[in-house]
Enzyme design. Structure first.
Site, mmCIF file in Angstrom:
data_model
loop_
_atom_site.group_PDB
_atom_site.id
_atom_site.type_symbol
_atom_site.label_atom_id
_atom_site.label_comp_id
_atom_site.label_asym_id
_atom_site.label_seq_id
_atom_site.Cartn_x
_atom_site.Cartn_y
_atom_site.Cartn_z
ATOM 1 N NE ARG A 101 -1.820 1.766 3.598
ATOM 2 C CZ ARG A 101 -1.507 3.054 3.813
ATOM 3 N NH1 ARG A 101 -1.945 3.980 2.998
ATOM 4 N NH2 ARG A 101 -0.744 3.395 4.838
ATOM 5 C CD GLN A 102 4.610 3.276 -2.404
ATOM 6 O OE1 GLN A 102 4.637 2.564 -3.390
ATOM 7 N NE2 GLN A 102 5.516 4.203 -2.144
ATOM 8 C CB SER A 103 -1.106 7.539 0.773
ATOM 9 O OG SER A 103 -0.972 6.898 2.029
ATOM 10 C CB SER A 104 -0.816 9.686 -3.522
ATOM 11 O OG SER A 104 0.540 9.983 -3.255
#
Length: 704
Positions: free
Chosen positions: A42-45
């Site tokens: 997961r990475q936010s953007s």
């Protein structure tokens, strides 16, 4: 979509350095190794995915860590669907949903992540995942060690780390937001600029030097000033391209051109940046919870009074602040869902501002097939009309109201209006003068406090602190007084120039009847003086009483005769209709036409009577014609009914001479009928193969 891990040739060296030993590896048993190991990424953007590639590589490297801890390579599944998707509460994440689903089915032995407590930014989602993992005996593994959610100590540690991570994010966000607010208060926070503006080398906001971009923006505001409608602006730009400055992606910073849409027109007209104002906090984020528990986040525009930062004259604008407020008022007046009734392009002058005085409901405007508008009470649709509710031709009301409007603008009324305008100007000046004097007094006190502070010796800290506090208080009072003055000026509507009023009123009748004046312009001019129109109750159906409510509060009542419908105006005179009603049942149509002409009667158009005119009056007034049949005669329809065949068969017999008939009054066919004629007709039917198929089949069998 999740996929089985592949061989990553660059990862072994990275992973061997990253995880030399894992705390709690003894918790991994055969039951865990027999199930899947899921590596959740997961990475936010998407910006983080593009720029922070090291984090992405470390997360993919967890595949080798799972293999080193005993899982077969084909048993390691990578879920990277949520790369570039925020982990905030309420954001739909397909990868996280699949992770929870796999855990609940019991097919997962361990979950790998860089930080287990950061699988989601919401502690509620992490706690739910840990609860499911504890039930299904699933381990949680990150760089700090192996956690068993069924162990209360591990669970407490994970909960503490999750809380600390959430607090850390909150503190970081608070610091960043405070810095942004401080920069925005000075007008120095760089934000995305709308098309038509750029940041120069010093960071200041300047108008785009591209002349075509400037012309497009200025023409948009000019078109809105001319038509007063966002859709009208779209029509004015039909076939013409409009600029768009792209932000983000591969076209970041590039100037793009495309079709002007209604949404883009509203975006330009509502943006205070085009008025030279710097605004921060114009929109605020809101969250909404659906009954199924899903959370939705959206943006809501704040009222202008609640904008945290508003700095006018911050940069050069395409329009002034007063022009921006005027455009905002026009857009609000165009919103029919709030009760506004803006002028349209139809020929009905009072459309939208006329109401029924009997039931109080608004009157609708209906355009008939010949483009003759009429005002009809809307209570008819609800079956709630009163005995005096009615519909009336729009021309009847419009002509009377327009005549009253032009009559009100005579020289005497104009002089009174100009005198009232002078009184209003004087009142505006007096109401604003008090605020101006308050600002002048506050500025004097602030300057005096400034001089006192700078006159004190720097070493005298005790006195300097007191004078500095007094100076700051005076500056605050000055700012409040200036805001009060500005609010007073904005609350007063702008007044037209006296000379402009005189020139406009002198040419108003000619301007009103000019062919170049559109119906929308006439409606706008009407509504500048008249608030609404009421169709007052009237028992006389030939008259119309109209109530006019002026913006000044005065009211007028006009009584006019209803416009006669063209069809009604061309009706035949009543004496002719009476003569046809009296003689029609016993007199043939041809003789009746001759009698009407001999008596000197004419039709409604002035023409002499003929057979067609008399027949129409018979049809309109239900006047029967004399019986055209003599004794022993019947009609074609009656003959067909007696024989049990169609009328076309009887007509064919008459045409071929098989059945005798004569033309009676009104060109009707009269058939001499008796038993012999009827017997011949029935024999003809019985012998006909077309009319009697049974006879045709019998004849065919006889021939064989």
């Amino acid at each position: 979509m999740p996929r089985r891990c592949r061989w990553w040739p660059t990862w072994p060296l990275v992973c061997s350095k990253a995880v030399a030993a894992v705390n709690g590896a003894a918790k991994i048993v055969g039951a865990h190794l027999d199930r899947l190991a899921i590596v959740y990424l997961r990475q936010s953007s998407m910006a983080q995915v593009r720029q922070h590639t090291e984090s992405t590589m470390r997360q993919y490297g967890l595949v080798e860590e799972a293999v080193r801890l005993g899982w077969a390579r084909e048993a390691v599944v990578v879920i990277d669907t949520d790369l570039g998707v925020s982990g905030r509460w309420g954001v739909a994440r397909a990868g996280f949903a699949e992770l929870v689903s796999r855990v609940c089915t019991g097919e997962v032995g361990a979950i790998f992540g860089l930080e287990i407590s950061r699988l989601a930014r919401s502690n509620a989602e992490v706690a739910r995942l840990m609860e499911f993992a504890a039930i299904t005996a699933t381990l949680l593994i990150d760089a700090d060690g192996v956690y068993d959610p069924a162990d209360v100590n591990d669970r407490m540690l994970l909960g503490l780390k999750s809380t600390m991570g959430e607090v850390e994010l909150h503190v970081m966000a608070q610091r960043l937001q405070a810095a942004k607010r401080a920069a925005a208060a000075r007008g120095e926070l760089r934000t995305v600029l709308p098309v038509g503006y750029l940041h120069d080398e010093a960071g200041a906001v300047v108008i785009d030097p591209d002349a075509e971009v400037q012309a497009a923006i200025r023409d948009l505001f000019a078109a809105f000033a001319a038509c007063g409608s966002a859709y009208g602006v779209v029509g004015a730009f039909a076939g013409r391209r409009f600029p768009l400055r792209a932000y983000g992606g591969v076209w970041a910073g590039q100037l793009r051109w495309g079709r002007l849409s209604h949404a883009r027109v509203l975006g330009v007209l509502k943006n205070p940046c085009y008025a030279g104002a710097y605004v921060h906090g114009r929109y605020t984020s809101t969250r909404r919870v659906d009954p199924d528990g899903s959370v939705h986040t959206g943006l809501v525009e704040r009222p202008r009074a609640q904008w945290p930062v508003l700095i006018r004259d911050h940069h050069e604008g395409y329009i002034g602040w007063c022009g921006y407020l005027a455009n905002e008022a026009k857009l609000a007046a165009n919103r029919t869902n709030t009760g506004a009734r803006p002028p349209r392009g139809g020929i009905a002058l009072c459309q939208g501002i006329i109401a029924c005085g009997s039931c109080g409901k608004p009157m609708r405007t209906n355009y008939h097939s010949d483009q003759r508008p009429a005002y009809e009470c809307s209570g008819r649709a609800d079956r709630a009309t009163t005995p005096t509710c009615r519909s009336v031709a729009a021309a009847t009301v419009d002509d009377a109201v327009a005549a009253r409007l032009l009559a009100a603008l005579n020289p005497h009324e104009v002089a009174l209006a100009l005198a009232a305008a002078d009184a209003v100007v004087d009142r505006h000046h007096r109401s604003g003068r008090a605020a101006e004097l308050a600002v002048e007094r506050a500025r004097y006190q602030a300057d005096r406090a400034d001089r006192a502070f700078h006159a004190v010796e720097p070493e005298n800290r005790l006195v300097a602190r007191t004078l500095e506090a007094r100076w700051e208080a005076r500056l605050t009072a000055l700012a409040q007084a200036e805001q009060a003055l500005q609010a007073t000026r904005e609350a007063l509507p702008p007044l037209p120039d006296r000379g402009e009023l005189e020139r406009l009123i002198a040419d108003l009748p000619e301007l009103w009847h000019a062919p170049t004046t559109s119906n929308k312009d006439r409606k706008r001019l009407l509504r500048t003086l008249i608030t609404d129109i009421t169709l007052l109750p009237e028992t006389d159906r030939d008259k119309v009483r109209i109530g006019v409510h002026w913006h000044t509060g005065a009211t007028d009542e006009i009584t006019v005769a209803r416009t006669t419908h063209p069809g009604t105006a061309k009706r035949s005179p009543s004496p002719a209709v009476a003569m046809i009603t009296r003689l029609g049942p016993n007199t043939p149509t041809t003789e009746l036409a001759e009698m009407l002409n001999a008596a000197g009667h004419t039709t409604g158009t002035g023409a002499p009577f003929d057979v067609k005119a008399v027949r129409w009056i018979r049809h309109a007034y239900h006047i029967p014609a004399p019986n055209p049949y003599a004794d022993g005669e019947i009609s074609v329809a009656e003959a067909a009914a007696r024989l049990g065949c169609s009328t076309s068969v009887v007509y064919d017999w008459i045409k071929t001479g098989k059945l005798g008939a004569r033309r009676g009054t009104g060109t009707r066919l009269c058939i001499a009928w008796n038993d012999s004629v009827e017997a011949q007709c029935r024999t003809r039917i019985a012998e006909s193969g077309h009319l009697n198929p049974a006879a045709h089949r019998a004849e065919s069998r006889a021939r064989r």
